[in-house]
Design a protein around this motif. Sequence first.
Motif, PDB file in Angstrom:
ATOM      1  N   LYS A  93     -19.136 -25.702  24.271  1.00  0.00           N
ATOM      2  CA  LYS A  93     -19.106 -24.237  24.307  1.00  0.00           C
ATOM      3  C   LYS A  93     -18.444 -23.656  23.047  1.00  0.00           C
ATOM      4  O   LYS A  93     -18.826 -22.584  22.583  1.00  0.00           O
ATOM      5  N   ALA A 102     -12.624 -20.640  19.194  1.00  0.00           N
ATOM      6  CA  ALA A 102     -12.889 -19.191  19.267  1.00  0.00           C
ATOM      7  C   ALA A 102     -11.891 -18.382  18.448  1.00  0.00           C
ATOM      8  O   ALA A 102     -11.757 -17.183  18.653  1.00  0.00           O
ATOM      9  N   GLY A 141      -8.028 -17.916  15.984  1.00  0.00           N
ATOM     10  CA  GLY A 141      -6.588 -17.999  16.141  1.00  0.00           C
ATOM     11  C   GLY A 141      -6.233 -17.495  17.529  1.00  0.00           C
ATOM     12  O   GLY A 141      -6.969 -16.691  18.114  1.00  0.00           O
ATOM     13  N   ILE A 153      -4.975 -15.297  20.081  1.00  0.00           N
ATOM     14  CA  ILE A 153      -4.630 -13.873  20.067  1.00  0.00           C
ATOM     15  C   ILE A 153      -3.353 -13.604  20.868  1.00  0.00           C
ATOM     16  O   ILE A 153      -2.535 -12.773  20.468  1.00  0.00           O
ATOM     17  N   GLY A 168     -10.537 -17.827  13.090  1.00  0.00           N
ATOM     18  CA  GLY A 168      -9.894 -19.049  12.592  1.00  0.00           C
ATOM     19  C   GLY A 168     -10.742 -20.285  12.828  1.00  0.00           C
ATOM     20  O   GLY A 168     -10.627 -21.266  12.081  1.00  0.00           O
ATOM     21  N   ARG A 206      -8.786  -6.900  28.200  1.00  0.00           N
ATOM     22  CA  ARG A 206     -10.241  -6.853  28.385  1.00  0.00           C
ATOM     23  C   ARG A 206     -10.790  -5.431  28.417  1.00  0.00           C
ATOM     24  O   ARG A 206     -11.533  -5.035  29.307  1.00  0.00           O
TER      25      ARG A 206
HETATM   26  N1  DAK Z   1      -7.216 -16.409  21.501  1.00  0.00           N
HETATM   27  C1  DAK Z   1      -6.678 -16.576  22.742  1.00  0.00           C
HETATM   28  N2  DAK Z   1      -7.398 -16.751  23.839  1.00  0.00           N
HETATM   29  C2  DAK Z   1      -8.737 -16.767  23.719  1.00  0.00           C
HETATM   30  C3  DAK Z   1      -9.378 -16.613  22.467  1.00  0.00           C
HETATM   31  C4  DAK Z   1      -8.556 -16.434  21.308  1.00  0.00           C
HETATM   32  N3  DAK Z   1      -9.066 -16.308  20.056  1.00  0.00           N
HETATM   33  N4  DAK Z   1     -10.716 -16.666  22.664  1.00  0.00           N
HETATM   34  C5  DAK Z   1     -10.897 -16.867  23.969  1.00  0.00           C
HETATM   35  N5  DAK Z   1      -9.715 -16.933  24.613  1.00  0.00           N
HETATM   36  C6  DAK Z   1      -9.471 -17.159  26.050  1.00  0.00           C
HETATM   37  C7  DAK Z   1      -9.803 -15.919  26.879  1.00  0.00           C
HETATM   38  O1  DAK Z   1      -8.716 -15.001  26.876  1.00  0.00           O
HETATM   39  C8  DAK Z   1     -10.034 -16.541  28.232  1.00  0.00           C
HETATM   40  O2  DAK Z   1      -8.782 -16.854  28.792  1.00  0.00           O
HETATM   41  P1  DAK Z   1      -8.494 -16.534  30.364  1.00  0.00           P
HETATM   42  O3  DAK Z   1      -8.700 -15.078  30.510  1.00  0.00           O
HETATM   43  O4  DAK Z   1      -9.526 -17.364  31.110  1.00  0.00           O
HETATM   44  O5  DAK Z   1      -7.082 -16.992  30.579  1.00  0.00           O
HETATM   45  C9  DAK Z   1     -10.704 -17.870  27.887  1.00  0.00           C
HETATM   46  O6  DAK Z   1     -10.375 -18.140  26.534  1.00  0.00           O
HETATM   47  C10 DAK Z   1     -12.206 -17.827  28.000  1.00  0.00           C
HETATM   48  O7  DAK Z   1     -12.660 -16.711  27.226  1.00  0.00           O
HETATM   49  P2  DAK Z   1     -13.627 -15.569  27.816  1.00  0.00           P
HETATM   50  O8  DAK Z   1     -13.444 -15.419  29.295  1.00  0.00           O
HETATM   51  O9  DAK Z   1     -13.440 -14.362  26.979  1.00  0.00           O
HETATM   52  O10 DAK Z   1     -15.046 -16.255  27.553  1.00  0.00           O
HETATM   53  P3  DAK Z   1     -16.428 -15.544  27.240  1.00  0.00           P
HETATM   54  O11 DAK Z   1     -17.429 -16.633  27.207  1.00  0.00           O
HETATM   55  O12 DAK Z   1     -16.659 -14.368  28.148  1.00  0.00           O
HETATM   56  O13 DAK Z   1     -16.262 -14.942  25.754  1.00  0.00           O
HETATM   57  C11 DAK Z   1     -15.660 -15.015  23.420  1.00  0.00           C
HETATM   58  C12 DAK Z   1     -16.098 -15.819  24.661  1.00  0.00           C
HETATM   59  C13 DAK Z   1     -15.359 -16.031  22.306  1.00  0.00           C
HETATM   60  C14 DAK Z   1     -16.805 -14.102  22.963  1.00  0.00           C
HETATM   61  C15 DAK Z   1     -14.408 -14.181  23.740  1.00  0.00           C
HETATM   62  O14 DAK Z   1     -13.430 -15.022  24.359  1.00  0.00           O
HETATM   63  C16 DAK Z   1     -13.788 -13.604  22.509  1.00  0.00           C
HETATM   64  O15 DAK Z   1     -14.233 -12.565  21.993  1.00  0.00           O
HETATM   65  N6  DAK Z   1     -12.711 -14.248  22.014  1.00  0.00           N
HETATM   66  C17 DAK Z   1     -11.981 -13.774  20.840  1.00  0.00           C
HETATM   67  C18 DAK Z   1     -12.746 -14.122  19.570  1.00  0.00           C
HETATM   68  C19 DAK Z   1     -12.005 -13.589  18.372  1.00  0.00           C
HETATM   69  O16 DAK Z   1     -11.825 -12.376  18.198  1.00  0.00           O
HETATM   70  N7  DAK Z   1     -11.544 -14.496  17.527  1.00  0.00           N
HETATM   71  C20 DAK Z   1     -10.783 -14.135  16.310  1.00  0.00           C
HETATM   72  C21 DAK Z   1      -9.297 -14.191  16.638  1.00  0.00           C
HETATM   73  S1  DAK Z   1      -8.281 -13.755  15.261  1.00  0.00           S
HETATM   74  C22 DAK Z   1      -4.171 -17.604   9.782  1.00  0.00           C
HETATM   75  C23 DAK Z   1      -4.868 -18.553  10.484  1.00  0.00           C
HETATM   76  C24 DAK Z   1      -5.810 -18.185  11.440  1.00  0.00           C
HETATM   77  C25 DAK Z   1      -5.993 -16.856  11.743  1.00  0.00           C
HETATM   78  C26 DAK Z   1      -5.285 -15.913  11.055  1.00  0.00           C
HETATM   79  C27 DAK Z   1      -4.366 -16.294  10.077  1.00  0.00           C
HETATM   80  N8  DAK Z   1      -3.241 -17.953   8.734  1.00  0.00           N
HETATM   81  C28 DAK Z   1      -3.278 -19.297   8.185  1.00  0.00           C
HETATM   82  C29 DAK Z   1      -2.377 -16.998   8.144  1.00  0.00           C
HETATM   83  C30 DAK Z   1      -6.972 -16.517  12.770  1.00  0.00           C
HETATM   84  C31 DAK Z   1      -7.177 -15.317  13.318  1.00  0.00           C
HETATM   85  C32 DAK Z   1      -8.235 -15.176  14.326  1.00  0.00           C
HETATM   86  O17 DAK Z   1      -9.059 -16.025  14.529  1.00  0.00           O
END
Ligand code: DAK
Length: 278
Positions: A79, A83, A85, A87, A129, A270
Amino acid sequence: MKKDSVAKSKELTNDIKTILEKYELVNVNKHDFGVYQLSLNRPKVLNALNDELMRQLSDVITLLQNHDARCFVLTGSQKAFAAGGDISEMSGKSYAQVTEEQYVTSIWSKLEQRHIPIVAAVNGLALGGGCELAMLCDIIVAGYSATFGLPEAGLGIIPGAGGTQRLIRAVGKAKAMDVILSGKTLTAIEAERSGLISRVIDDDKVLAEALYIASNIAKRSKPVISMAKKVVDYAHESSLKNGMQYEQQNFYATFALEDQKEGMQAFLERRKPNWQDK
Ligand code: DAK
């Protein structure tokens, strides 16, 4: 394509097995020719990359690099590769905190400095990430249903682990802007056509293909592979350092915005974010 030399599973020796057992967020499987498969293991949160997971990944890679590893395959689940970093870990952080602790940067830069190649085997989501981690690898193989994207702006932040810098170098400005500003995701086919990934294959064959590529790399001279990697990286990334620093400063600066708090809180609750433009 001949697949007779695909790396076969091998037993880990007891000494290394005992050490690796404490890394519960990264599963390690050894294959022939010094190929190690590293599987991210936070399935409940779609392999969201928290500090601890990244620390474990970096430690395991350092450990095996100093042992007998010749090539890594990095993978997630069907899957999600990852997804993004985590959050929940990031949401409450302030600008002062992220800058003072240099939020996760040192771990990511350690991963960048390794000399053993990594082949990313991507199924499902590679977002934020997760996409940046795949791009930090040397070769990306993905399944037809894989999705690549940098949705950070929708959370009130910008990519902070090389996303702005590596995506543009891979796919060019037009596509990179579309992905980063509008949140467009790339299918595996689009990603392959635009040069982000090297091979697209049926979902259930991705890991085998990545292991096959890794075994071909591992069978070559280790110093030659390491030199070739270094030189290709140099061509691709000679101006990367400055870009990465500029990205990092701006990534940290987003944590001074109310919109970073709102964007991440909205995800956790959400709901849609209510942007304040400040
Ligand atoms: N963080 C934390 N939890 C997450 C997550 C994330 N990125 N993505 C998913 N989850 C969790 C959900 O909260 C949910 O947890 P529970 O509610 O069951 O406890 C579980 O995973 C399943 O997710 P969904 O229920 O949302 O599943 P769906 O299939 O409905 O949706 C989805 C999947 C991927 C579309 C959705 O979960 C989503 O939009 N997730 C967030 C995606 C996102 O925005 N990613 C970017 C995050 S910011 C750095 C290094 C890295 C970073 C920054 C700096 N440095 C080295 C400085 C990174 C930043 C990012 O990535």
